[in-house]
Structure formats: structure tokens, C-alpha cells
Design a protein around this motif. Sequence first.
Motif, PDB file in Angstrom:
ATOM      1  N   ALA A 138      40.696 -59.817 -68.709  1.00 57.01           N
ATOM      2  CA  ALA A 138      40.908 -61.073 -69.426  1.00 57.01           C
ATOM      3  C   ALA A 138      41.601 -62.104 -68.547  1.00 57.01           C
ATOM      4  CB  ALA A 138      41.721 -60.823 -70.693  1.00 57.01           C
ATOM      5  N   ALA A 139      42.475 -61.638 -67.639  1.00 53.60           N
ATOM      6  CA  ALA A 139      43.167 -62.559 -66.737  1.00 53.60           C
ATOM      7  C   ALA A 139      42.209 -63.254 -65.783  1.00 53.60           C
ATOM      8  CB  ALA A 139      44.240 -61.800 -65.940  1.00 53.60           C
ATOM      9  N   GLY A 140      41.008 -62.706 -65.655  1.00 53.04           N
ATOM     10  CA  GLY A 140      40.014 -63.336 -64.800  1.00 53.04           C
ATOM     11  C   GLY A 140      39.605 -64.709 -65.286  1.00 53.04           C
ATOM     12  N   GLU A 141      39.630 -64.925 -66.594  1.00 47.35           N
ATOM     13  CA  GLU A 141      39.271 -66.250 -67.122  1.00 47.35           C
ATOM     14  C   GLU A 141      40.263 -67.301 -66.645  1.00 47.35           C
ATOM     15  OE1 GLU A 141      38.070 -68.440 -71.310  1.00 47.35           O
ATOM     16  OE2 GLU A 141      39.269 -66.604 -71.368  1.00 47.35           O
ATOM     17  N   THR A 142      41.556 -66.973 -66.721  1.00 53.47           N
ATOM     18  CA  THR A 142      42.582 -67.904 -66.246  1.00 53.47           C
ATOM     19  C   THR A 142      42.421 -68.182 -64.765  1.00 53.47           C
ATOM     20  OG1 THR A 142      44.125 -67.114 -67.936  1.00 53.47           O
ATOM     21  CG2 THR A 142      45.064 -68.298 -66.056  1.00 53.47           C
ATOM     22  N   LEU A 143      42.138 -67.132 -63.994  1.00 52.44           N
ATOM     23  CA  LEU A 143      41.950 -67.292 -62.556  1.00 52.44           C
ATOM     24  C   LEU A 143      40.808 -68.265 -62.253  1.00 52.44           C
ATOM     25  CD1 LEU A 143      42.443 -66.343 -59.576  1.00 52.44           C
ATOM     26  CD2 LEU A 143      40.719 -64.595 -60.022  1.00 52.44           C
ATOM     27  N   LEU A 144      39.682 -68.076 -62.912  1.00 55.18           N
ATOM     28  CA  LEU A 144      38.529 -68.933 -62.658  1.00 55.18           C
ATOM     29  C   LEU A 144      38.796 -70.368 -63.092  1.00 55.18           C
ATOM     30  CD1 LEU A 144      35.683 -66.471 -63.714  1.00 55.18           C
ATOM     31  CD2 LEU A 144      36.202 -67.252 -61.400  1.00 55.18           C
ATOM     32  N   ARG A 145      39.517 -70.529 -64.199  1.00 52.20           N
ATOM     33  CA  ARG A 145      39.828 -71.885 -64.658  1.00 52.20           C
ATOM     34  C   ARG A 145      40.778 -72.582 -63.690  1.00 52.20           C
ATOM     35  NH1 ARG A 145      38.056 -73.331 -69.557  1.00 52.20           N
ATOM     36  NH2 ARG A 145      37.308 -71.717 -70.990  1.00 52.20           N
ATOM     37  N   GLU A 146      41.785 -71.860 -63.226  1.00 49.64           N
ATOM     38  CA  GLU A 146      42.746 -72.456 -62.296  1.00 49.64           C
ATOM     39  C   GLU A 146      42.103 -72.756 -60.947  1.00 49.64           C
ATOM     40  OE1 GLU A 146      45.941 -69.694 -62.174  1.00 49.64           O
ATOM     41  OE2 GLU A 146      46.860 -70.420 -64.045  1.00 49.64           O
ATOM     42  N   ASN A 147      41.103 -71.948 -60.563  1.00 43.57           N
ATOM     43  CA  ASN A 147      40.422 -72.191 -59.291  1.00 43.57           C
ATOM     44  C   ASN A 147      39.617 -73.483 -59.336  1.00 43.57           C
ATOM     45  OD1 ASN A 147      39.490 -71.191 -56.585  1.00 43.57           O
ATOM     46  ND2 ASN A 147      37.524 -71.218 -57.643  1.00 43.57           N
TER      47      ASN A 147
END
Length: 264
Positions: free
Chosen positions: A68-77
Amino acid sequence: MKAWRWNGAEYEPCDSLPLTDRGFRYGMSIFESLRVNGGAPEFFDRHLSRLVQACAERDIPVEESALAAGETLLRENGTSGFARLYVTAGDGGPAVTTGQARVFIFIEPRTPPDPEDPWEIGLHDESYHPPFGGLKTANYWFNCEALARAHHRRLNETLLFNDRAELVSACMANVFLLRDDRLCTPPRSSGCRPGVIREWVIGRRKVEERRLRREDVVNADEIFLTNSWIGVMPVATVEGRPLAHRTVGPRLAGELANRRDEKL
């Protein structure tokens, strides 16, 4: 391309996969591909659900919070492009129960194909044996070789059939056929993958999931392919035969494009 690995607490940049990892050694990994628009990953919750379910089916323990933390990572990228979430079986022998899985994410800039430029596709001759009922694993060599042969023939894709002569999918996409106003797609029992865009189409149109064969393909009025990267891609020709009837695919492609615009 940018890539990250989950270290147990957060994602950290990485540029390699350990040679001891069974995802590298034996292809023991599960993945989900998704399209990212301006840092917004499409249908992330649905991809997450499928990845968690696939890991459970293959007895690969993984923390859902890490995925689930991958969504935040992709958004922040904030990058647009093609992304994948990989869960590997980690270290160990080929028959050893997975103890510690590894989670990787990568994204690469790509320009998506234009659905207004419909594809030309062929029919692959060799029988396809989808592993584990169509789960998205790293065992993609057959698909890659079939796709390479199609490209050699100057085709965009080719359709695969199982050893019962049933239509499964394209190499990298699911497939829908329209004949006499009946929209059909292969069932999961034929070996197709439970794609997110496949399910999106089924949720928006009346679709029959049934066994399809070559005669269904060559006699189809309309064909379109779906996956998370191409979205909905209308087909122009099958083995050189033009498909003049193209309405459902382009309309669905437009609906998906409108959804993207609303999310931006």
C-alpha cells in the motif's frame, strides 16, 4: 527508470536484484503492472487487491502495508509512465517455503499508444500453457517470444490459444470479441489473467465470459485488447483481415480517457 526496494520500514532506491533471490533464479515472483499519470497511479486499490490475493495463492507472505505504501511513493515521485510492483519469493532453494519475501517497485517513462491508431494482430500457432491459471508471474518467456515473432511480422500483438484450442489472451493483454452485438471474453478457466481493465470493461458492459476458439476470432465483427498500460486498444486487422466494425472499443477507450482526465 527509477526503482525502489522495501527495507521493512520504507522504500529505498535500488538498482539491482540479489542473485540469491528466487525471483531472479527461478522466476518465482508475482507482479502487477499499472499506468501512472502525473504521479497518479490508476486503479491502485484494485491492483493491490489482486497482488495480495496472488501472493496468498502462491504462499508468499507479504505485508499489505508495504504494498500500500507504494501508492504514496508513486504519487510523491510525480512521474508519468509504466510502473510495476513485484513481490519475489526471496532467498532459498526451489522447494523451500518462502520465509522473507522482497518487494520492489519500478517506474519508467513511456508514451502510451493511441487508441485512435488501432492495432494489427495475428494468431499464434503454438499452444500456450498459462502458469497457475493465469497468475501474473515472472514466467513470461513464452509470451515474449510470441510477441517478438508478431513484431517480426510487423504486427502489434498476437492471440494465444491453450492446448484445448481455446482463446486465452494476447501476449500482454486480455481480449474481447464482438459478434452480432454479443460482447465476449475468455473465462478465467481458459487461462486468461484477471486484469484490472478487463474487470473494468465487464463492469461497464454486458459481457459473456465463455470459451472462444479460432473461428470466433476470425468471424468477429470487432475485437479490442485491454491492459493497464494500453487501456482499451481497438484492433484494425486479424492476420491481415480488416475489421471495419469498431464502435464498442473506441467508446470504452473514450470513457477510460475521460476517467483519467477527471482524476488529474
